[in-house]
Design a protein around this motif. Structure first.
Motif, short mmCIF file in Angstrom:
data_model
loop_
_atom_site.label_atom_id
_atom_site.label_comp_id
_atom_site.label_asym_id
_atom_site.label_seq_id
_atom_site.Cartn_x
_atom_site.Cartn_y
_atom_site.Cartn_z
N GLU A 111 45.27 28.59 37.15
CA GLU A 111 44.58 28.40 38.43
C GLU A 111 43.74 29.64 38.78
O GLU A 111 44.10 30.76 38.44
N VAL A 112 42.65 29.42 39.50
CA VAL A 112 41.82 30.52 39.98
C VAL A 112 42.46 31.07 41.25
O VAL A 112 43.00 30.32 42.07
N GLU A 113 42.39 32.40 41.41
CA GLU A 113 42.95 33.02 42.61
C GLU A 113 41.87 33.16 43.69
O GLU A 113 40.75 33.57 43.38
N TYR A 114 42.22 32.78 44.90
CA TYR A 114 41.25 32.83 46.00
C TYR A 114 41.77 33.68 47.15
O TYR A 114 42.97 33.77 47.39
N SER A 115 40.82 34.24 47.89
CA SER A 115 41.16 34.83 49.18
C SER A 115 40.77 33.82 50.24
O SER A 115 39.63 33.37 50.30
N ALA A 116 41.73 33.42 51.05
CA ALA A 116 41.47 32.43 52.10
C ALA A 116 41.54 33.12 53.45
O ALA A 116 42.49 33.85 53.74
N GLU A 117 40.51 32.90 54.27
CA GLU A 117 40.41 33.60 55.55
C GLU A 117 39.95 32.63 56.65
O GLU A 117 39.61 31.50 56.37
N LEU A 118 39.89 33.13 57.85
CA LEU A 118 39.39 32.32 58.96
C LEU A 118 37.88 32.46 59.09
O LEU A 118 37.32 33.50 58.73
N ALA A 240 39.55 45.83 42.99
CA ALA A 240 39.23 44.78 42.03
C ALA A 240 39.12 43.40 42.67
O ALA A 240 38.51 42.50 42.13
N THR A 241 39.77 43.25 43.82
CA THR A 241 39.75 41.92 44.43
C THR A 241 39.30 42.01 45.89
O THR A 241 39.40 43.06 46.53
N HIS A 242 38.87 40.84 46.39
CA HIS A 242 38.43 40.79 47.78
C HIS A 242 39.61 41.06 48.72
O HIS A 242 39.46 41.76 49.73
N GLY A 243 40.78 40.51 48.37
CA GLY A 243 41.97 40.75 49.18
C GLY A 243 42.25 42.24 49.32
O GLY A 243 42.58 42.73 50.40
N ALA A 244 42.08 42.96 48.23
CA ALA A 244 42.33 44.40 48.25
C ALA A 244 41.26 45.13 49.06
O ALA A 244 41.53 46.15 49.70
N ALA A 261 45.20 34.99 53.35
CA ALA A 261 46.17 34.87 52.27
C ALA A 261 45.44 34.85 50.95
O ALA A 261 44.27 34.46 50.87
N VAL A 262 46.12 35.32 49.92
CA VAL A 262 45.63 35.16 48.56
C VAL A 262 46.40 33.98 47.99
O VAL A 262 47.63 33.99 47.97
N VAL A 263 45.66 32.92 47.62
CA VAL A 263 46.32 31.68 47.17
C VAL A 263 45.80 31.29 45.80
O VAL A 263 44.78 31.81 45.34
N CYS A 264 46.51 30.35 45.17
CA CYS A 264 46.12 29.92 43.83
C CYS A 264 45.68 28.47 43.82
O CYS A 264 46.39 27.60 44.33
N ASN A 295 38.77 35.48 44.54
CA ASN A 295 39.35 36.78 44.89
C ASN A 295 38.84 37.92 44.01
O ASN A 295 38.55 39.00 44.49
N SER A 296 38.68 37.65 42.74
CA SER A 296 38.28 38.72 41.82
C SER A 296 36.79 39.05 41.99
O SER A 296 35.93 38.17 41.88
N LEU A 297 36.49 40.32 42.23
CA LEU A 297 35.09 40.70 42.40
C LEU A 297 34.32 40.54 41.10
O LEU A 297 33.12 40.22 41.11
N ALA A 298 35.02 40.69 39.98
CA ALA A 298 34.36 40.52 38.69
C ALA A 298 33.92 39.07 38.52
O ALA A 298 32.79 38.78 38.10
N LEU A 299 34.81 38.16 38.87
CA LEU A 299 34.45 36.74 38.76
C LEU A 299 33.33 36.39 39.74
O LEU A 299 32.47 35.57 39.44
N GLN A 300 33.37 37.01 40.92
CA GLN A 300 32.30 36.77 41.90
C GLN A 300 30.95 37.10 41.27
O GLN A 300 29.99 36.34 41.37
N GLN A 301 30.92 38.25 40.59
CA GLN A 301 29.69 38.68 39.96
C GLN A 301 29.24 37.68 38.90
O GLN A 301 28.08 37.33 38.81
N GLU A 302 30.22 37.18 38.15
CA GLU A 302 29.92 36.24 37.09
C GLU A 302 29.33 34.95 37.67
O GLU A 302 28.41 34.36 37.12
N LEU A 303 29.87 34.54 38.81
CA LEU A 303 29.42 33.28 39.41
C LEU A 303 28.03 33.41 40.04
O LEU A 303 27.22 32.50 39.96
N GLY A 304 27.78 34.52 40.68
CA GLY A 304 26.46 34.80 41.20
C GLY A 304 26.02 33.93 42.36
O GLY A 304 26.84 33.39 43.10
N PHE A 305 24.69 33.75 42.50
CA PHE A 305 24.12 33.10 43.67
C PHE A 305 23.22 31.94 43.27
O PHE A 305 22.65 31.94 42.19
#
Length: 793
Positions: A111-118, A240-244, A261-264, A295-305
DNA sequence: GCACCTCGAGTTCC
DNA sequence: CTCGAGGTGC
């Protein structure tokens, strides 16, 4: 209308709303409506690029910048994020599967790890710290550049002017400035006190506040802030992660919302969405949804815009809580007490997760205050509570020539005059039980679950029974026969156009009628309190009925009790005592009760607690409640010392044989000790025959009550007796009523709201505002298990 | 006489 | 759940 004209009209309207919203700080339509207009224009321009104008509002995000603020170019653009359109919790799956396919993951991969927020409902702000010092704050603006609002942002206390600990050379923090609901309420209250316009909602409060040119005005509107992301950074060791990242921002002294929360995987997102949905109304600030980020900033970069929107984040909104609709009609309803209630019939609109078609307008002054008229476009809300509410009218959309609403002068059901008691807010139908609507409501009340509890007798059948005159008084319920019911049902079905009956349906109908007759018969021996409640006496609800039953013990006593006697009971004052005595004195009501008794209804009484009641029945107390002018408590005591019996007092006032009837009454020696003015009042009062009769009745009743009191019944001391409980939420095994009965059977009280006097709050799942109140006041909160322990002690 | 606490009454949707 | 209003204690 040509497309070009439509686009121009949309632009004009959006510009107008923008101006109202941002510049004048007085929004004219709800956000959802604004969004709709905006999207329509966007779509139009996307489909027809030739219509695209350089000055179109779609080219600017966030509306017309005020010229007075300096423009600031963002070091990194402030982008907005995509919105998931599916408002169901399961809509989170779309995002997760999109991310997985972009990353080329198969089902076998983890599963991919996500940061979930309001997703806060406020104003996005970029804070720039250089070497730990706040140097600049800017609004989002069009994303590329915004307005310099540093002065105003400095007034937000939660935003540190200096960061704590090791601060990087450059750190831009992105977050949301918002107005909390309590601050919003307080601010509006102050505005209203000063006769100034109130804010429509917290969001507008935040936007308006930040855009005040005078920082002092901004400071007067308290704002809060939550950090949720980063802009430019330099000299910072990026986690390394958005949660952090959020944890790090928190450590630097920035406010970060705890509801994250950091969820999967999709399941984690769905659970978060659902959890926040349940929490939404109890949060002290408004949110319009939640946000999911990889959650992972590295994956964020990979996904892009794509088209300037991150592929690694999505906003998942909840259904809008405010929507526009139109008032198709304003009807009135007639309640059990004759209360005339105007109700707005609305064009169906989906708001807060349900389709709303009706909204109460409460009473005439409410309609006039909001100035709601038929044909108006109105803002409808379903916030915090479940009940839809008309928030305000969009006056500028009112069709010309719309007349103001006027309450009908006659009852729409029975044509009686509608009257309004001086000092009262509600208007009432004066028809009483002659009004069919009131009769239906009265019978509906009588049969209700907390009253006589006649199962299977709902509004549909009661309406028909009354309409066809099978039932005029409640006692008629007990005279219904099988044939009556079958005939009634046949006529009702016929009228509703239900298909002709088959043999099988006939059997079903007979079964239904038999069951109904059985439950009517089963209701014949209600506890006295429920019976009293069922009668529908004004001001006598569940709890007052219980007081009457507990203290006076039998219907025979209660129905004859004079008002002064009733007034010695707890929670019964002049108004309520008068209402009860008047009810039973009314021949109509007396007859209805006699009919019920004759039909076999036999309320089961309680034995009153002897010692306490006897104390209450002391003549000094009773005299004090006679409403004789100038007879204060102290003087009532003096009077009781001189004439310790009501019937003796009554005889003092009666002309004796041989008296000169035309002479002024002579003060008898016994009460001569009172001041002459008071004696005069007493004699004046006694000169009315009904007062003397009442005294004699009071005296006789007092004798009877004292004679029938069981000798000193002791109340067992338990952990429950004398304590006040408040129930909230759903308990695991007990129903609300069961818990209430258990507590009351052991001498405890169950109240409806929490106060300092509450001893325990029993909270179950989905506990609401009462739990918050308990925590706030420091009232002990227990669960069902602990309640059971108390019950057993 | 005022502030605070309760209760009563009315209401919506599923 | 909210509002209004009645009851009571300070």
């Amino acid at each position: 209308m040509s497309l070009a004209a439509r686009a121009a009209a949309l632009r004009a309207e959006i510009e107008r709303h923008n101006r109202a919203y941002y510049v004048l700080d007085a929004p004219t339509v709800p956000d959802a409506e604004y969004d709709r207009l905006f999207r329509e224009l966007q779509q139009l321009e996307a489909d027809h690029p030739e219509l695209l104008a350089a000055d179109s509002p779609t080219r600017r995000v966030g509306g017309a910048p005020l010229p007075e603020f300096a423009q600031v170019r963002h070091a990194l653009p402030m982008l907005s994020i995509r919105t998931e359109t599916d408002t169901e919790a399961s809509g989170a799956r779309n995002f997760d599967s999109g991310v997985r396919s972009l990353l080329g993951l198969s089902d076998a991969d983890p599963e991919v790890e996500y940061s979930a927020e309001l997703k806060f409902d406020g104003l996005a702000i970029n804070l720039r710290y250089e070497h730990g010092v706040l140097v600049q704050a800017a609004t989002r603006g069009d994303g590329e550049s915004g307005e310099d609002v540093t002065q105003n942002v400095r007034t937000i206390r939660q935003i540190p002017l200096h960061l704590q600990g090791d601060a990087p050379a450059v750190l831009e923090v992105r977050g949301e400035a918002y107005m909390s609901r309590p601050d919003f309420e307080r601010y509006n209250e102050r505005q209203r006190e000063q006769g100034k316009p109130a804010l429509v909602n917290p969001r507008n409060g935040a936007a308006g506040s930040i855009r005040q040119l005078d920082p002092a005005l901004c400071a007067a509107r308290p704002l809060s802030f939550f950090a949720y992301g980063l802009g430019e950074t330099a000299g910072w060791h990026l986690p390394a992660t958005h949660g952090a990242v959020l944890d790090a921002l928190h450590k630097l002294g920035l406010p970060v919302c705890e509801h994250r929360a950091v969820v999967c995987g999709a399941a984690g997102l769905i659970a978060f969405h659902a959890r926040i949905a349940a929490l939404r109304d109890s949060l002290p600030f408004d949110i319009d949804g939640v946000v999911y980020k990889v959650n992972s900033l590295a994956l964020q970069q990979e996904l892009g815009f794509v088209t300037r929107r991150p592929r690694w984040a999505v906003a998942h909104k909840y259904p809008a809580q405010e929507m526009l609709t139109t008032v198709e009609a304003i009807d009135v309803q007639v309640g059990r007490t004759g209360a005339i209630t105007p109700v707005a019939r609305l064009a169906p609109v989906f708001v807060g997760g349900v389709t709303v078609t009706n909204a109460t307008l409460h009473n005439e002054s409410e309609v006039l205050r909001k100035d709601v008229r038929v044909g108006d476009t109105v803002i409808v809300r379903r916030a915090g509570d479940v009940i839809p509410e008309v928030v305000a009218v969009v006056v500028e959309r009112r069709p010309p020539g719309t007349p103001p609403y006027a309450l009908p002068e006659r009852c729409p059901i029975c044509d009686s005059h509608v009257v309004r008691e001086p000092g009262e807010v509600v208007a009432r139908c004066s028809g009483g039980l002659a009004c069919r609507a009131q009769r239906v409501q009265a019978i509906l009340h009588f049969a209700g679950r907390r009253m006589m509890d006649i199962e299977g007798l709902g509004d549909r059948y009661i309406e028909r029974l009354v309409e066809f005159d099978y039932v005029v008084r409640v006692a008629d319920l007990y005279r219904l026969t099988l044939d009556d019911l079958l005939e009634m049902k046949r006529r009702a079905d016929e009228k509703d156009g239900i298909t002709p009956e088959t043999v099988k349906q006939g059997q079903i109908a007979t079964q239904w009628a038999e069951n109904l007759l059985a439950s009517i018969a089963a209701s014949k021996t209600p506890p006295l309190a429920r019976f009293l409640f069922a009668l529908g006496i004004r001001h006598v609800g569940e709890s007052t009925a219980k007081v009457l039953a507990d203290w006076l013990g039998s219907l025979a006593v209660i129905r004859r009790a004079p008002a002064p006697l009733l007034r010695v009971l707890p929670d019964i004052g002049a108004t309520v005592a008068e209402a009860i005595a008047d009810f039973f004195a009314e021949p109509h009501n007396a007859e209805a009760i006699d009919q019920l008794l004759a039909a076999g209804v036999a309320p089961v009484g309680e034995h009153p607690p002897a010692a306490k009641l006897a104390l209450q029945l002391a003549w000094e107390r009773l005299y004090a409640h006679l409403d004789i002018p100038r007879l204060t408590e102290v003087r009532a005591r003096q009077l009781a010392a001189a004439v310790p019996d009501g019937s003796a007092l009554a005889h003092l006032g009666q002309p004796q044989i041989g008296d000169d009837l035309f002479a002024a009454p002579v003060a008898p020696a016994e009460i001569g000790t009172l001041p002459p003015t008071v004696v005069g009042e007493v004699l004046g009062w006694l000169s009315h025959e009904e007062n003397r009769n009442m005294l004699i009745r009071l005296s006789a009743m007092r004798e009877d009550l004292l004679a029938t009191l069981p000798a000193g019944r002791e109340v067992n001391e338990t952990a429950i007796a004398g304590k006040t409980f408040v129930l909230t939420g759903a308990l695991p095994t007990l129903s609300r009523d069961e818990a209430k009965d258990l507590i009351e059977s052991r001498g405890g009280k169950v109240a409806g709201s929490v106060s300092k006097k509450t001893h325990y709050v029993v909270a179950g799942t989905d506990a609401g505002s009462k739990l918050e109140k308990a925590l706030e006041l420091g009232v002990p909160v227990i669960d069902e298990t602990q309640l059971r322990e108390l019950l057993e002690q």
